[in-house]
Design a protein around this motif. Structure first.
Motif, PDB file in Angstrom:
ATOM      1  N   PRO A 205     -29.266 -23.067   5.645  1.00  0.00           N
ATOM      2  CA  PRO A 205     -28.937 -21.838   4.933  1.00  0.00           C
ATOM      3  C   PRO A 205     -28.633 -22.103   3.459  1.00  0.00           C
ATOM      4  CG  PRO A 205     -27.447 -22.188   6.806  1.00  0.00           C
ATOM      5  CD  PRO A 205     -28.334 -23.383   6.722  1.00  0.00           C
ATOM      6  N   VAL A 206     -28.903 -21.118   2.627  1.00  0.00           N
ATOM      7  CA  VAL A 206     -28.651 -21.234   1.188  1.00  0.00           C
ATOM      8  C   VAL A 206     -27.705 -20.103   0.784  1.00  0.00           C
ATOM      9  CG1 VAL A 206     -29.718 -21.158  -1.101  1.00  0.00           C
ATOM     10  CG2 VAL A 206     -30.958 -22.206   0.813  1.00  0.00           C
ATOM     11  N   ARG A 207     -26.641 -20.437   0.021  1.00  0.00           N
ATOM     12  CA  ARG A 207     -25.666 -19.441  -0.435  1.00  0.00           C
ATOM     13  C   ARG A 207     -25.630 -19.469  -1.958  1.00  0.00           C
ATOM     14  NH1 ARG A 207     -20.089 -19.332  -1.367  1.00  0.00           N
ATOM     15  NH2 ARG A 207     -19.929 -21.565  -1.015  1.00  0.00           N
ATOM     16  N   LEU A 208     -25.808 -18.294  -2.573  1.00  0.00           N
ATOM     17  CA  LEU A 208     -25.943 -18.228  -4.031  1.00  0.00           C
ATOM     18  C   LEU A 208     -24.621 -17.911  -4.717  1.00  0.00           C
ATOM     19  CD1 LEU A 208     -29.325 -16.294  -4.234  1.00  0.00           C
ATOM     20  CD2 LEU A 208     -28.897 -18.744  -3.988  1.00  0.00           C
ATOM     21  N   ASN A 209     -24.588 -18.098  -6.054  1.00  0.00           N
ATOM     22  CA  ASN A 209     -23.422 -17.756  -6.888  1.00  0.00           C
ATOM     23  C   ASN A 209     -22.137 -18.374  -6.370  1.00  0.00           C
ATOM     24  OD1 ASN A 209     -24.902 -16.131  -8.720  1.00  0.00           O
ATOM     25  ND2 ASN A 209     -25.026 -14.576  -7.114  1.00  0.00           N
ATOM     26  N   ALA A 210     -22.236 -19.625  -5.901  1.00  0.00           N
ATOM     27  CA  ALA A 210     -21.061 -20.295  -5.323  1.00  0.00           C
ATOM     28  C   ALA A 210     -20.228 -20.926  -6.432  1.00  0.00           C
ATOM     29  CB  ALA A 210     -21.520 -21.358  -4.332  1.00  0.00           C
ATOM     30  N   GLN A 211     -18.920 -20.637  -6.440  1.00  0.00           N
ATOM     31  CA  GLN A 211     -18.027 -21.276  -7.412  1.00  0.00           C
ATOM     32  C   GLN A 211     -17.546 -22.624  -6.865  1.00  0.00           C
ATOM     33  OE1 GLN A 211     -17.734 -20.147 -10.328  1.00  0.00           O
ATOM     34  NE2 GLN A 211     -18.370 -18.006 -10.163  1.00  0.00           N
TER      35      GLN A 211
ATOM     36  N   PRO B 273     -25.868 -27.235   4.845  1.00  0.00           N
ATOM     37  CA  PRO B 273     -26.065 -25.964   4.150  1.00  0.00           C
ATOM     38  C   PRO B 273     -25.953 -26.170   2.638  1.00  0.00           C
ATOM     39  CG  PRO B 273     -24.237 -25.820   5.737  1.00  0.00           C
ATOM     40  CD  PRO B 273     -24.690 -27.238   5.730  1.00  0.00           C
ATOM     41  N   ILE B 274     -26.678 -25.353   1.878  1.00  0.00           N
ATOM     42  CA  ILE B 274     -26.760 -25.543   0.433  1.00  0.00           C
ATOM     43  C   ILE B 274     -26.070 -24.384  -0.290  1.00  0.00           C
ATOM     44  CG2 ILE B 274     -28.332 -25.770  -1.535  1.00  0.00           C
ATOM     45  CD1 ILE B 274     -30.453 -26.806   0.552  1.00  0.00           C
ATOM     46  N   ALA B 275     -25.094 -24.705  -1.148  1.00  0.00           N
ATOM     47  CA  ALA B 275     -24.475 -23.704  -2.024  1.00  0.00           C
ATOM     48  C   ALA B 275     -25.034 -23.923  -3.426  1.00  0.00           C
ATOM     49  CB  ALA B 275     -22.956 -23.875  -2.022  1.00  0.00           C
ATOM     50  N   VAL B 276     -25.229 -22.840  -4.187  1.00  0.00           N
ATOM     51  CA  VAL B 276     -25.820 -22.953  -5.519  1.00  0.00           C
ATOM     52  C   VAL B 276     -24.912 -22.272  -6.536  1.00  0.00           C
ATOM     53  CG1 VAL B 276     -27.906 -22.608  -6.895  1.00  0.00           C
ATOM     54  CG2 VAL B 276     -28.093 -22.750  -4.401  1.00  0.00           C
ATOM     55  N   SER B 277     -24.646 -22.956  -7.649  1.00  0.00           N
ATOM     56  CA  SER B 277     -23.853 -22.389  -8.752  1.00  0.00           C
ATOM     57  C   SER B 277     -24.542 -21.147  -9.313  1.00  0.00           C
ATOM     58  CB  SER B 277     -23.758 -23.380  -9.916  1.00  0.00           C
ATOM     59  OG  SER B 277     -23.031 -24.518  -9.557  1.00  0.00           O
ATOM     60  N   PRO B 278     -23.774 -20.253  -9.968  1.00  0.00           N
ATOM     61  CA  PRO B 278     -24.391 -19.111 -10.645  1.00  0.00           C
ATOM     62  C   PRO B 278     -25.338 -19.591 -11.749  1.00  0.00           C
ATOM     63  CG  PRO B 278     -21.988 -18.909 -10.578  1.00  0.00           C
ATOM     64  CD  PRO B 278     -22.312 -20.283 -10.111  1.00  0.00           C
ATOM     65  N   ILE B 279     -26.443 -18.881 -11.927  1.00  0.00           N
ATOM     66  CA  ILE B 279     -27.416 -19.205 -12.977  1.00  0.00           C
ATOM     67  C   ILE B 279     -27.625 -17.938 -13.812  1.00  0.00           C
ATOM     68  CG2 ILE B 279     -29.779 -20.033 -13.412  1.00  0.00           C
ATOM     69  CD1 ILE B 279     -29.209 -21.917 -11.254  1.00  0.00           C
TER      70      ILE B 279
END
Ligand code: TXA
Ligand code: MG
Length: 315
Positions: free
Chosen positions: A236-242, A288-294
């Motif tokens: 799973p991928v989760r976006l805008n992760a702080q 699982p992958i969390a992604v910083s805000p871009i």
């Protein structure tokens, strides 16, 4: 068609001549472009184009981009107009695809256009792609060289991991510089952004001196055949992760502590070039992958488009 092995070809005169020869035989060759590796087949040969869909395991016949060596060649296949002139003067060769009405006598397989009366055309900038198109001397249909729904390939190793044994050869010329697929602009009607990509919308609008019709961020209805879940890693991928949660790995952007950083200095072009390779790498962790805000301007719009699809619910 199944092959005992997928040949590795190097990007020298001999490898390019061999690749062009395989294309002439109706076989499939993955080749580097400045955006991502493409899975090429002769766009005039219906069997070759059908084999592209088969190798990718595409669920349906979505239209493909015809790659050509020059603007002059593109004009043999589509009806040209002033806007096409302006955009191609500035951005071709390069990561821009134009959708224009097909010309009479075009000779392109209807599997490339999925029966539409328009054709997507692009002159890539990558020297090896250009040498291959010149040697082949014809239009090459090429989607990204990955199994349908998976992360796009920016190295020959990515292509091999996804398509080994399913295509005749891979022309290897190292990693792709842009790292995101081309921007697709529809010019058959009022100019419209059909897919954000390697050239920022703001640059296109500046050249056309007009605002393009385009969909709002989050609206995933764009070019036909763009599936909502796409570029999908297994996890799973989760976006805008702080910050990370649980077992997540963090794909960072800017000055953040993370497992892998798209661009420590917050450079969007660098982040675009690193995006798919980073997703491939983090996917291998099985976590699982969390992604910083871009930021959503410039190339950030295309990066966020790809990330939203990677994070979209899967079937
Ligand atoms: O950078 C790229 O564009 C890469 C490299 C290999 O050139 N190619 C690529 O192809 O991304 P593909 O097949 O993954 O994406 C092609 C997109 C699809 O979303 C399709 O819907 C759109 O182009 N497309 C193709 N023909 C079209 C048409 N006649 N009208 C509207 N959209 C079209
Ligand atoms: Mg693709």
């Amino acid at each position: 068609m199944t092959f005992l092995g997928t040949q590795d070809l190097s990007a020298d005169a001999d490898g390019i001549a061999k690749a062009a020869d395989l294309l002439r035989q109706g076989l499939l060759v993955a080749f580097p472009t400045e955006t991502v590796y493409g899975l090429g087949g002769d766009a005039r040969n219906g069997e070759a184009v059908a084999a592209i869909y088969e190798a990718k395991g595409r669920p349906s016949f979505n239209p493909l981009i015809a790659h050509v060596a020059s603007t002059e060649t593109a004009k043999r296949f589509v009806e040209w107009n002033d806007q096409a002139d302006r955009l191609t003067h500035t951005f071709w060769p390069g990561p821009l695809t134009l959708v224009l009405p097909l010309r009479a006598g075009h000779g392109i397989s209807s599997l490339v256009t999925a029966g539409l009366d328009t054709l997507a055309v692009r002159v890539p900038a990558h020297p090896t792609a250009r040498a291959l198109l010149a040697a082949f001397d014809g239009p090459v249909a090429a989607p990204s060289a990955n199994p349908s729904g998976q992360i796009s390939p920016t190295t020959a190793a990515h292509v091999r991991a996804g398509l080994e044994g399913r295509i005749a050869a891979i022309l290897d010329d190292g990693p792709c510089g842009v790292g995101l697929e081309s921007t697709i602009i529809g010019l058959a009607e009022a100019p419209a952004l059909l897919r954000p990509g390697g050239i920022a919308l703001e640059q296109i609008e500046e050249v056309l001196q007009t605002e393009l019709h385009h969909h709002q961020p989050g609206d995933l209805l764009t070019a036909p055949g763009q599936l909502q879940s796409h570029y999908a890693p297994d996890a799973p991928v989760r976006l805008n992760a702080q910050a990370i949660q649980g077992a997540e790995v963090l794909l960072g952007f800017g000055p953040v502590a993370c497992d892998l950083n798209l661009s420590e200095c917050s450079n969007l072009a660098e982040a675009a070039a690193n995006l798919f390779a980073a997703l491939h790498t983090l996917n291998e962790t099985g976590r699982p992958i969390a992604v910083s805000p871009i930021p959503d301007h410039g190339l950030g719009a295309a990066i966020n488009d790809r990330l939203r699809r990677a994070a979209a619910p899967r079937d």
